[in-house]
Scaffold this motif. Structure first.
Motif, PDB file in Angstrom:
ATOM      1  N   SER A  37       0.828  -1.199   0.000  1.00 32.51           N
ATOM      2  CA  SER A  37       0.000   0.000   0.000  1.00 32.51           C
ATOM      3  C   SER A  37       0.865   1.252   0.000  1.00 32.51           C
ATOM      4  CB  SER A  37      -0.920   0.001   1.216  1.00 32.51           C
ATOM      5  OG  SER A  37      -0.156   0.066   2.396  1.00 32.51           O
ATOM      6  N   ARG A  38       0.332   2.290  -0.601  1.00 30.31           N
ATOM      7  CA  ARG A  38       1.002   3.589  -0.606  1.00 30.31           C
ATOM      8  C   ARG A  38       0.036   4.617  -0.063  1.00 30.31           C
ATOM      9  NH1 ARG A  38       2.669   4.474  -6.541  1.00 30.31           N
ATOM     10  NH2 ARG A  38       1.277   2.778  -6.970  1.00 30.31           N
ATOM     11  N   LEU A  39       0.576   5.661   0.537  1.00 28.42           N
ATOM     12  CA  LEU A  39      -0.268   6.722   1.054  1.00 28.42           C
ATOM     13  C   LEU A  39      -0.857   7.514  -0.102  1.00 28.42           C
ATOM     14  CD1 LEU A  39       1.942   7.959   4.005  1.00 28.42           C
ATOM     15  CD2 LEU A  39      -0.096   6.536   4.110  1.00 28.42           C
ATOM     16  N   ASP A  40      -2.056   8.014   0.081  1.00 29.38           N
ATOM     17  CA  ASP A  40      -2.726   8.803  -0.942  1.00 29.38           C
ATOM     18  C   ASP A  40      -2.131  10.200  -0.960  1.00 29.38           C
ATOM     19  OD1 ASP A  40      -4.449   9.770  -2.815  1.00 29.38           O
ATOM     20  OD2 ASP A  40      -6.203   9.783  -1.511  1.00 29.38           O
ATOM     21  N   ASP A  41      -1.662  10.638  -2.116  1.00 28.55           N
ATOM     22  CA  ASP A  41      -1.075  11.973  -2.222  1.00 28.55           C
ATOM     23  C   ASP A  41      -2.092  13.011  -2.674  1.00 28.55           C
ATOM     24  OD1 ASP A  41      -1.411  11.257  -4.827  1.00 28.55           O
ATOM     25  OD2 ASP A  41       0.661  11.575  -5.436  1.00 28.55           O
ATOM     26  N   GLY A  42      -3.345  12.599  -2.865  1.00 32.56           N
ATOM     27  CA  GLY A  42      -4.393  13.531  -3.248  1.00 32.56           C
ATOM     28  C   GLY A  42      -4.421  13.857  -4.727  1.00 32.56           C
ATOM     29  N   GLY A  43      -3.608  13.198  -5.531  1.00 35.33           N
ATOM     30  CA  GLY A  43      -3.575  13.461  -6.965  1.00 35.33           C
ATOM     31  C   GLY A  43      -4.679  12.721  -7.693  1.00 35.33           C
ATOM     32  N   THR A  44      -4.600  12.755  -8.991  1.00 37.45           N
ATOM     33  CA  THR A  44      -5.586  12.053  -9.807  1.00 37.45           C
ATOM     34  C   THR A  44      -4.913  10.902 -10.534  1.00 37.45           C
ATOM     35  OG1 THR A  44      -5.177  13.514 -11.673  1.00 37.45           O
ATOM     36  CG2 THR A  44      -6.943  14.144 -10.180  1.00 37.45           C
ATOM     37  N   THR A  45      -5.712   9.978 -10.975  1.00 35.92           N
ATOM     38  CA  THR A  45      -5.205   8.849 -11.738  1.00 35.92           C
ATOM     39  C   THR A  45      -4.848   9.321 -13.147  1.00 35.92           C
ATOM     40  OG1 THR A  45      -6.675   7.394 -10.519  1.00 35.92           O
ATOM     41  CG2 THR A  45      -5.762   6.535 -12.568  1.00 35.92           C
ATOM     42  N   PRO A  46      -3.687   8.966 -13.649  1.00 33.78           N
ATOM     43  CA  PRO A  46      -3.344   9.377 -15.014  1.00 33.78           C
ATOM     44  C   PRO A  46      -4.263   8.681 -16.016  1.00 33.78           C
ATOM     45  CG  PRO A  46      -1.695   7.879 -14.156  1.00 33.78           C
ATOM     46  CD  PRO A  46      -2.629   8.194 -13.026  1.00 33.78           C
ATOM     47  N   PRO A  47      -4.475   9.279 -17.181  1.00 35.02           N
ATOM     48  CA  PRO A  47      -5.327   8.655 -18.186  1.00 35.02           C
ATOM     49  C   PRO A  47      -4.798   7.280 -18.577  1.00 35.02           C
ATOM     50  CG  PRO A  47      -4.716  10.875 -18.834  1.00 35.02           C
ATOM     51  CD  PRO A  47      -3.935  10.552 -17.629  1.00 35.02           C
ATOM     52  N   HIS A  48      -5.703   6.378 -18.873  1.00 33.14           N
ATOM     53  CA  HIS A  48      -5.317   5.041 -19.286  1.00 33.14           C
ATOM     54  C   HIS A  48      -6.296   4.545 -20.335  1.00 33.14           C
ATOM     55  CE1 HIS A  48      -8.028   4.707 -15.864  1.00 33.14           C
ATOM     56  NE2 HIS A  48      -8.487   3.605 -16.428  1.00 33.14           N
ATOM     57  N   GLY A  49      -5.927   3.530 -21.038  1.00 35.25           N
ATOM     58  CA  GLY A  49      -6.793   2.994 -22.087  1.00 35.25           C
ATOM     59  C   GLY A  49      -6.502   3.657 -23.417  1.00 35.25           C
ATOM     60  N   ASP A  50      -7.456   3.565 -24.321  1.00 33.59           N
ATOM     61  CA  ASP A  50      -7.274   4.147 -25.647  1.00 33.59           C
ATOM     62  C   ASP A  50      -7.335   5.668 -25.559  1.00 33.59           C
ATOM     63  OD1 ASP A  50      -7.143   1.647 -26.744  1.00 33.59           O
ATOM     64  OD2 ASP A  50      -9.295   1.549 -27.161  1.00 33.59           O
ATOM     65  N   PRO A  51      -6.448   6.364 -26.270  1.00 30.23           N
ATOM     66  CA  PRO A  51      -6.507   7.822 -26.254  1.00 30.23           C
ATOM     67  C   PRO A  51      -7.750   8.317 -26.987  1.00 30.23           C
ATOM     68  CG  PRO A  51      -4.856   7.065 -27.802  1.00 30.23           C
ATOM     69  CD  PRO A  51      -5.361   5.848 -27.079  1.00 30.23           C
ATOM     70  N   ARG A  52      -8.284   9.440 -26.538  1.00 26.91           N
ATOM     71  CA  ARG A  52      -9.452  10.014 -27.197  1.00 26.91           C
ATOM     72  C   ARG A  52      -9.019  10.784 -28.427  1.00 26.91           C
ATOM     73  NH1 ARG A  52     -12.803  13.192 -22.957  1.00 26.91           N
ATOM     74  NH2 ARG A  52     -13.699  13.964 -24.883  1.00 26.91           N
ATOM     75  N   ARG A  53      -9.779  10.638 -29.481  1.00 32.00           N
ATOM     76  CA  ARG A  53      -9.498  11.383 -30.709  1.00 32.00           C
ATOM     77  C   ARG A  53     -10.237  12.707 -30.661  1.00 32.00           C
ATOM     78  NH1 ARG A  53     -10.975   6.925 -35.040  1.00 32.00           N
ATOM     79  NH2 ARG A  53     -10.126   5.163 -33.919  1.00 32.00           N
ATOM     80  N   SER A  54      -9.665  13.719 -31.291  1.00 34.28           N
ATOM     81  CA  SER A  54     -10.279  15.036 -31.249  1.00 34.28           C
ATOM     82  C   SER A  54     -11.571  15.069 -32.057  1.00 34.28           C
ATOM     83  CB  SER A  54      -9.303  16.091 -31.767  1.00 34.28           C
ATOM     84  OG  SER A  54      -8.942  15.785 -33.100  1.00 34.28           O
TER      85      SER A  54
END
Length: 76
Positions: A37-54
């Motif tokens: 386990s790691r302590l929560d730093d309050g950040g957000t999860t980085p994007p994952h999966g297929d990238p969104r197209r414009s």
């Protein structure tokens, strides 16, 4: 033979329960966080999966209640 399987499953369950209780007790005795386990730093999860197209839009047309292609359970 079925009785043996039931007794064996019960014994296995009992041993697993005892191991779980032991691990909970050991974890409660240590004040440091576990290695997994790691302590929560309050950040957000980085994007994952297929990238969104414009050129993609996420808007969809609303679903109509009568737009079913199959009859209900009671229909013919």
């Amino acid at each position: 033979m079925p009785l043996f399987k039931i007794v064996a499953a019960g014994a296995l369950g009992y041993l697993a329960y005892q191991a779980w209780q032991r691990s909970k007790r050991n974890a409660a005795q240590t004040d440091a966080p576990s290695a997994r386990s790691r302590l929560d730093d309050g950040g957000t999860t980085p994007p994952h999966g297929d990238p969104r197209r414009s050129e993609e839009t996420l808007e969809t047309e609303p679903v109509r209640a009568a737009a079913q292609s199959s009859p209900g359970f009671g229909g013919t």
